[in-house]
Scaffold this motif. Structure first.
Motif, PDB file in Angstrom:
ATOM      1  N   UNK A  98      35.377  37.187  38.379  1.00  0.00           N
ATOM      2  CA  UNK A  98      35.448  38.063  37.505  1.00  0.00           C
ATOM      3  C   UNK A  98      34.549  39.360  37.702  1.00  0.00           C
ATOM      4  N   UNK A  99      34.697  39.578  38.463  1.00  0.00           N
ATOM      5  CA  UNK A  99      33.413  41.264  38.897  1.00  0.00           C
ATOM      6  C   UNK A  99      35.070  42.061  39.064  1.00  0.00           C
ATOM      7  N   UNK A 100      34.486  43.639  39.662  1.00  0.00           N
ATOM      8  CA  UNK A 100      35.156  44.523  38.801  1.00  0.00           C
ATOM      9  C   UNK A 100      34.865  45.714  40.417  1.00  0.00           C
ATOM     10  N   UNK A 101      35.467  45.823  41.598  1.00  0.00           N
ATOM     11  CA  UNK A 101      34.896  46.619  42.644  1.00  0.00           C
ATOM     12  C   UNK A 101      35.074  47.965  42.579  1.00  0.00           C
ATOM     13  N   UNK A 102      34.487  48.789  43.479  1.00  0.00           N
ATOM     14  CA  UNK A 102      34.362  49.904  43.433  1.00  0.00           C
ATOM     15  C   UNK A 102      34.219  51.346  44.677  1.00  0.00           C
ATOM     16  N   UNK A 103      36.098  51.289  44.352  1.00  0.00           N
ATOM     17  CA  UNK A 103      35.615  52.353  45.655  1.00  0.00           C
ATOM     18  C   UNK A 103      34.528  53.409  45.863  1.00  0.00           C
ATOM     19  N   UNK A 104      34.391  53.650  46.777  1.00  0.00           N
ATOM     20  CA  UNK A 104      33.370  54.570  47.433  1.00  0.00           C
ATOM     21  C   UNK A 104      33.537  55.850  46.998  1.00  0.00           C
ATOM     22  N   UNK A 105      35.320  57.008  46.565  1.00  0.00           N
ATOM     23  CA  UNK A 105      35.375  58.149  45.826  1.00  0.00           C
ATOM     24  C   UNK A 105      35.809  57.798  44.829  1.00  0.00           C
ATOM     25  N   UNK A 106      35.369  56.517  43.938  1.00  0.00           N
ATOM     26  CA  UNK A 106      35.154  56.671  42.609  1.00  0.00           C
ATOM     27  C   UNK A 106      33.690  56.525  42.267  1.00  0.00           C
TER      28      UNK A 106
ATOM     29  N   UNK B 157      38.490  40.713  39.343  1.00  0.00           N
ATOM     30  CA  UNK B 157      39.196  41.241  40.514  1.00  0.00           C
ATOM     31  C   UNK B 157      39.898  42.593  40.762  1.00  0.00           C
ATOM     32  N   UNK B 158      39.759  43.629  39.849  1.00  0.00           N
ATOM     33  CA  UNK B 158      40.196  44.856  40.059  1.00  0.00           C
ATOM     34  C   UNK B 158      39.406  45.793  40.408  1.00  0.00           C
ATOM     35  N   UNK B 159      39.953  46.396  40.944  1.00  0.00           N
ATOM     36  CA  UNK B 159      38.956  48.011  41.662  1.00  0.00           C
ATOM     37  C   UNK B 159      39.046  49.215  41.389  1.00  0.00           C
TER      38      UNK B 159
ATOM     39  N   UNK C 204      35.447  44.176  49.415  1.00  0.00           N
ATOM     40  CA  UNK C 204      36.433  42.492  48.999  1.00  0.00           C
ATOM     41  C   UNK C 204      36.246  42.338  47.564  1.00  0.00           C
ATOM     42  N   UNK C 205      37.656  42.002  47.073  1.00  0.00           N
ATOM     43  CA  UNK C 205      37.239  40.867  45.950  1.00  0.00           C
ATOM     44  C   UNK C 205      38.212  39.667  45.486  1.00  0.00           C
TER      45      UNK C 205
ATOM     46  N   UNK D  77      37.654  43.158  28.559  1.00  0.00           N
ATOM     47  CA  UNK D  77      37.837  43.315  29.160  1.00  0.00           C
ATOM     48  C   UNK D  77      37.709  43.357  30.595  1.00  0.00           C
ATOM     49  N   UNK D  78      37.008  42.330  30.471  1.00  0.00           N
ATOM     50  CA  UNK D  78      36.269  42.120  32.072  1.00  0.00           C
ATOM     51  C   UNK D  78      37.433  41.022  32.871  1.00  0.00           C
ATOM     52  N   UNK D  79      38.407  39.615  31.608  1.00  0.00           N
ATOM     53  CA  UNK D  79      38.517  39.242  31.271  1.00  0.00           C
ATOM     54  C   UNK D  79      40.363  40.013  32.292  1.00  0.00           C
ATOM     55  N   UNK D  80      40.594  40.939  31.497  1.00  0.00           N
ATOM     56  CA  UNK D  80      41.571  41.530  31.761  1.00  0.00           C
ATOM     57  C   UNK D  80      41.024  42.178  33.593  1.00  0.00           C
TER      58      UNK D  80
END
Length: 120
Positions: A13-21, A87-89, A7-8, A81-84
């Motif tokens: 200023x972080x990027x989540x990564x799913x298990x499948x990704x 909180x994304x995954x 969870x993010x 890029x991280x600015x945009x």
């Protein structure tokens, strides 16, 4: 087994990564034969909604890069890029019409039908 991502908070200023990704990136890196590779995720101006995502492999971490890791798989993105993407995954989805990486981006106010571009 359900696919999970850490969870993010949407303002982080972080990027989540799913298990499948993480699994798919690891598979693609094995296919490339270079274990030093990381998936580089970028955001650039363009696309039908204003910004577009870019994906590619890279074995270099630049001074303005941020590296995110899940299960040994590394995703790298630059500071702008991280600015945009904050909180994304990053997800990898397989369904009847195909398979693709998808960005679940809480910063996007609109996106195109193909999912490759977005507006903020």
């Amino acid at each position: 087994m359900p696919d999970t991502a850490t969870p993010v908070p949407t303002d982080a200023r972080v990027l989540g990564i799913s298990d499948s990704a993480a699994r798919r990136v690891a598979f693609l890196i094995r296919q490339e034969g270079n274990p030093a590779l990381m998936l580089r995720l970028t955001v650039s101006g363009g696309g039908c909604s204003g910004f577009q995502y870019g994906f590619g492999f890279d074995d270099t971490v630049n001074e303005d890069d941020h590296v995110f890791e899940k299960d040994g798989t590394k995703i790298v993105t630059d500071d702008c890029s991280l600015d945009l993407l904050a909180g994304a995954t990053l997800d990898y989805v397989e369904d009847l019409i195909g398979a693709s990486f998808q960005i679940k981006n809480p910063n996007a106010t609109a996106s195109c039908g193909c999912g490759n571009s977005f507006a903020v």
